[in-house]
Write an enzyme that holds these catalytic residues in place. Structure first.
Site, mmCIF file in Angstrom:
data_model
loop_
_atom_site.group_PDB
_atom_site.id
_atom_site.type_symbol
_atom_site.label_atom_id
_atom_site.label_comp_id
_atom_site.label_asym_id
_atom_site.label_seq_id
_atom_site.Cartn_x
_atom_site.Cartn_y
_atom_site.Cartn_z
ATOM 1 N N LYS A 37 81.927 55.292 16.569
ATOM 2 C CA LYS A 37 81.715 54.060 15.813
ATOM 3 C C LYS A 37 82.765 53.017 16.187
ATOM 4 C CE LYS A 37 82.632 53.467 11.222
ATOM 5 N NZ LYS A 37 83.119 52.129 10.870
ATOM 6 N N ASP A 64 79.324 48.935 14.316
ATOM 7 C CA ASP A 64 79.360 48.724 12.866
ATOM 8 C C ASP A 64 79.904 47.336 12.543
ATOM 9 O OD1 ASP A 64 79.291 49.180 10.153
ATOM 10 O OD2 ASP A 64 81.167 50.304 10.111
ATOM 11 N N LYS A 66 78.174 45.213 10.457
ATOM 12 C CA LYS A 66 77.634 44.843 9.133
ATOM 13 C C LYS A 66 77.142 43.394 9.115
ATOM 14 C CE LYS A 66 80.393 48.229 6.595
ATOM 15 N NZ LYS A 66 81.307 48.708 7.643
ATOM 16 N N ASP A 69 73.656 37.287 7.711
ATOM 17 C CA ASP A 69 73.603 35.847 7.982
ATOM 18 C C ASP A 69 72.157 35.415 7.837
ATOM 19 O OD1 ASP A 69 74.171 33.211 9.013
ATOM 20 O OD2 ASP A 69 75.862 34.072 10.109
ATOM 21 N N THR A 128 81.146 50.630 -0.728
ATOM 22 C CA THR A 128 81.698 51.636 -1.656
ATOM 23 C C THR A 128 82.998 51.155 -2.297
ATOM 24 O OG1 THR A 128 82.563 52.708 0.306
ATOM 25 C CG2 THR A 128 80.666 53.739 -0.713
ATOM 26 N N ARG A 219 89.900 59.079 10.029
ATOM 27 C CA ARG A 219 91.268 59.597 10.030
ATOM 28 C C ARG A 219 91.430 61.112 10.067
ATOM 29 N NH1 ARG A 219 92.661 55.479 5.365
ATOM 30 N NH2 ARG A 219 90.455 55.929 5.083
HETATM 31 O O1 C5P Z 1 89.136 57.319 8.109
HETATM 32 P P1 C5P Z 1 87.871 57.500 7.341
HETATM 33 O O2 C5P Z 1 87.198 58.829 7.578
HETATM 34 O O3 C5P Z 1 88.029 57.161 5.882
HETATM 35 O O4 C5P Z 1 86.899 56.405 7.986
HETATM 36 C C1 C5P Z 1 85.618 56.155 7.500
HETATM 37 C C2 C5P Z 1 84.980 55.072 8.282
HETATM 38 O O5 C5P Z 1 83.791 54.695 7.604
HETATM 39 C C3 C5P Z 1 85.802 53.801 8.403
HETATM 40 O O6 C5P Z 1 85.477 53.203 9.675
HETATM 41 C C4 C5P Z 1 85.307 52.924 7.275
HETATM 42 O O7 C5P Z 1 85.424 51.559 7.529
HETATM 43 C C5 C5P Z 1 83.842 53.325 7.231
HETATM 44 N N1 C5P Z 1 83.191 53.079 5.974
HETATM 45 C C6 C5P Z 1 83.635 53.600 4.768
HETATM 46 N N2 C5P Z 1 82.958 53.332 3.621
HETATM 47 C C7 C5P Z 1 81.860 52.603 3.659
HETATM 48 C C8 C5P Z 1 81.387 52.077 4.861
HETATM 49 C C9 C5P Z 1 82.082 52.348 6.008
HETATM 50 O O8 C5P Z 1 84.625 54.306 4.726
HETATM 51 N N3 C5P Z 1 81.187 52.382 2.563
#
Ligand code: C5P
Length: 241
Positions: A37, A64, A66, A69, A128, A219
């Site tokens: 991603k 990604d 998002k 527009d 979220t 992460r």
């Molecule tokens: O590091 P982590 O596992 O929390 O990363 C989750 C990924 O999913 C990040 O790129 C974050 O921006 C994305 N994301 C999220 N919650 C959402 C939409 C996207 O954590 N509702």
């Protein structure tokens, strides 16, 4: 082995880093990962040339950005994303029916023109990070899950392939909408990983059991001392469940 390979394809690694110098070694190291991603930070830093490099490494791109527009602007951006070879692409369901329909149409037509596969369009329902009181502040009266469901149904009617939602919403989407919509979930944490800023988390196994098609993991993999080991550990857990 086959089961493991199938499961590996359902893990999307979020390249939440700021440069190609950080992104490319991660991709090279994570041999078993098929989809990466690329989000706003990395794309804003490196632009389309990074996408080309990901493709050269024979990986699929989840772009990604998002999009949100007016319909014409989104449709034009989708066409460019198809040219860049995006495999998955996000847009906000709250951009409305026409915006999503135009995006779907643009993706189909441009893919035909380019002779490539149409990217999967994924609708973001409610971020979220937004809680019920914050939704009210921006004029949305319903509670989060009602609103998520409403937007997911609209996205499906508009021809979008799937939704991005929190793990807590997998079940209601599966129950109310069925299996025809792809469900992609971030907020995934193996039991041994720290939560960081994610509030409503779920383990990879439980999210798959509840019906998620793809897990977006950042992460716990990219910030691990060995990203490859962390990925394999997650895969083992999934295989055992
Ligand atoms: O590091 P982590 O596992 O929390 O990363 C989750 C990924 O999913 C990040 O790129 C974050 O921006 C994305 N994301 C999220 N919650 C959402 C939409 C996207 O954590 N509702």
């Amino acid at each position: 082995m086959n089961k493991k390979m199938d499961l590996a394809k359902r893990i999307i690694v979020a390249l939440d880093v700021g440069s190609r110098e950080e992104a490319l070694p991660l991709i090279r190291q994570l041999e078993g990962v098929e989809i990466f991603k690329v989000g706003l930070k990395l794309f804003t830093a490196e632009g389309p040339s990074l996408l080309k490099e990901v493709k050269i490494l024979r990986k699929k791109i989840f772009l990604d950005l998002k999009l949100h527009d007016i319909p014409n602007t989104v449709a034009e951006a989708v066409k460019v994303a198809v040219k860049h070879g995006a495999h998955m692409l996000t847009l906000h369901a709250s951009g409305g029916r026409e915006m999503m329909e135009r995006a779907v149409d643009a993706a189909k037509k441009e893919a035909e023109k380019e002779g490539t596969d149409k990217p999967l369009l994924l609708a973001v329902t409610i971020l979220t990070s937004l809680k019920d009181d914050q939704l009210q502040e921006i004029g949305m009266p319903a509670d989060t899950s009602t609103q998520v469901l409403k937007l997911a149904k609209l996205a499906q009617e508009a021809g979008v392939d799937g939704v991005v939602c929190s793990p807590q919403e997998i079940e209601i989407i599966r129950k109310e909408i069925g299996k025809d919509l792809l469900v992609v979930v971030p907020g995934i944490r193996p039991s041994w990983a720290v939560a960081h800023d994610q509030k409503r988390i779920m383990t990879p196994s439980l999210a798959i059991q509840k019906g998620a098609d793809y897990l977006v993991i950042g992460r716990p993999i990219i910030a691990a001392p060995s990203p490859q080991e962390a990925f394999l550990k997650i895969l083992d857990e999934l295989g055992d469940s």
